[in-house]
Design an enzyme around this catalytic site. Structure first.
Site, short mmCIF file in Angstrom:
data_model
loop_
_atom_site.label_atom_id
_atom_site.label_comp_id
_atom_site.label_asym_id
_atom_site.label_seq_id
_atom_site.Cartn_x
_atom_site.Cartn_y
_atom_site.Cartn_z
N GLU A 198 3.60 -1.12 -11.16
CA GLU A 198 2.16 -0.96 -10.90
C GLU A 198 1.73 0.51 -10.86
O GLU A 198 0.88 0.90 -10.08
CB GLU A 198 1.74 -1.69 -9.61
CG GLU A 198 1.69 -3.19 -9.78
CD GLU A 198 0.86 -3.91 -8.73
OE1 GLU A 198 0.17 -3.24 -7.94
OE2 GLU A 198 0.89 -5.15 -8.70
N HIS A 383 3.77 -3.01 -0.62
CA HIS A 383 5.11 -3.58 -0.77
C HIS A 383 6.10 -2.75 0.02
O HIS A 383 5.83 -1.60 0.38
CB HIS A 383 5.55 -3.59 -2.24
CG HIS A 383 4.84 -4.61 -3.08
ND1 HIS A 383 5.45 -5.72 -3.61
CD2 HIS A 383 3.55 -4.69 -3.47
CE1 HIS A 383 4.59 -6.44 -4.30
NE2 HIS A 383 3.41 -5.83 -4.24
#
Length: 396
Positions: A198, A383
């Site tokens: 990402e 995350h």
């Protein structure tokens, strides 16, 4: 007997430019520069629609003024944007699906591994999903200021690459999180390979490349097949993948996934593969194969977006301590998707993995030394980072 290969080897299959001719590369850079004003304006407009916990009247006025300015810029930029977009689409036919950043001339890789004299060697792997989306999209995950976060992520990575083995950073002792893993507030020590997901925003990605290349080694970035793809699928965003290595990279390839849908329809998600030379055995190269990917994951993130701005979630050590407790895990980890396990067995989601395997019939055997779950990027992503220490030895 064949002469031993040079060290570090020259990656003949990798060149810095993704284009076969410098004129094509220059045109591609020009089109991106011409497209940037419209891209930035659209990004700002999208950010205005992102949910906010609370906004004062002044905040609403600033948002409205910003939206008006972005809309005006978009209208002014349109005459240049349309022809630049057409040229950009044409150029993708000659573009290789990744860029390669070689290390500087002063780069010194690790000494080549020679299994005859060194029966075993350990390798450190690190994987992190950074949510470095265009700022307007990142705000929907409660993670604004993509460029600031990229600079902060780079500082954390750099500190981890330069730090001594665990215990010298002031983050306390790692805590056993499961039979084969530890939960820590620090970056794993002695990293050899870094795989990031990402990293969609190119400016943010380049910040990371500028830090990783001189301090770790060669980097693969700006990965993806852009433009019109088979089936008339338009890809405007890359894969978000970045791979950096302390060892020389020899070859790389990218295979895009053919059936993207939903929020991934405009992204070029796929599998990035690289071949790294680890050492020399009997005059031949000892190589390892690395793969980095980011699959379609519509059900969310690992950490709860609504909790990301709280002081605990922004502190590596405080988040580590919170996740040691069942109450903290329930508060800060996103729960299982619908249809998941019942509440009594709830442990949060597990979205990030590092897997490994040995070559069938090979001479080398890998063995896990340690798995690490790190909160070092607390407040910078949604995350937890994952680390793996792998010991590779000659088969008995």
């Amino acid at each position: 007997m064949p002469s031993p290969p040079d060290w570090p080897p020259t990656p003949c299959a990798l060149r810095p430019s993704p284009f076969p001719h410098p004129v094509l590369h220059a045109l591609h850079r020009l089109t991106r520069a011409l497209l940037f004003p419209a891209y930035w304006a659209l990004d700002q407009l999208l950010g205005c629609w992102a949910p906010a916990e609370s906004r004062s009247e002044q905040s609403w006025l600033r948002t409205a003024a910003g939206a008006g300015g972005a809309l005006l810029l978009l209208l002014v930029a349109l005459p240049l944007t349309l022809p630049a977009l057409l040229l950009w689409l044409l150029l993708q036919a000659w573009r290789r699906p990744f860029c390669y950043q070689p290390p500087p001339r002063c780069w010194a890789p690790p000494t080549p591994w020679c299994p005859r004299t060194e029966p075993a060697r350990s390798f450190g792997f690190f994987s992190a999903n950074l949510c470095l989306l265009p700022d307007g999209l990142a705000r929907f995950n409660n993670l604004p200021h993509t460029q600031r976060r990229a600079a902060a992520v780079g500082a954390v990575l750099l500190a981890g690459l330069r730090r001594s083995p665990y215990g010298a950073t002031g983050y306390g002792s790692p805590v056993q999180a499961m039979p084969c893993g530890v939960l820590t507030g620090a970056m794993p020590a002695s990293l050899d390979f870094v795989c990031l997901q990402e990293a969609f925003d190119l400016r943010a990605e380049r910040r990371l490349v500028s830090l990783l290349a001189p301090n770790l080694g060669p980097v693969l970035y700006d990965v993806g097949t852009f433009g019109l793809q088979p089936g008339l699928h338009l890809k405007l965003l890359g894969s978000g993948l970045l791979l950096a290595s302390r060892y020389p990279l020899l070859r790389a390839a990218f295979q895009s996934f053919p059936h993207a849908r939903g929020e991934d329809a405009l992204a070029s998600k796929g599998l990035l593969s690289a071949q790294a030379q680890l050492g020399i055995l009997d005059g031949r190269r000892v190589v390892g194969f690395l793969h980095c990917t980011h699959l379609h994951a519509p059900s969310g993130t690992l950490l709860r977006p609504s909790e990301l701005r709280r002081s605990v979630a922004c502190s590596p050590e405080m988040l580590r301590r919170a996740l040691e407790q069942k109450k903290g895990r329930r508060r800060y980890l996103a729960g299982p998707p619908r249809g998941g396990p019942p509440a009594e067995s709830w442990r949060g989601r597990r979205l990030d993995y590092i897997t490994y395997r040995s070559a069938p019939g090979g001479l080398l055997s890998p063995e896990v030394e340690q798995v690490t779950f790190s909160t070092a990027l607390a407040g910078l992503t949604d995350h937890l980072a994952v680390g793996l220490r792998l010991r590779v030895s000659t088969s008995s």
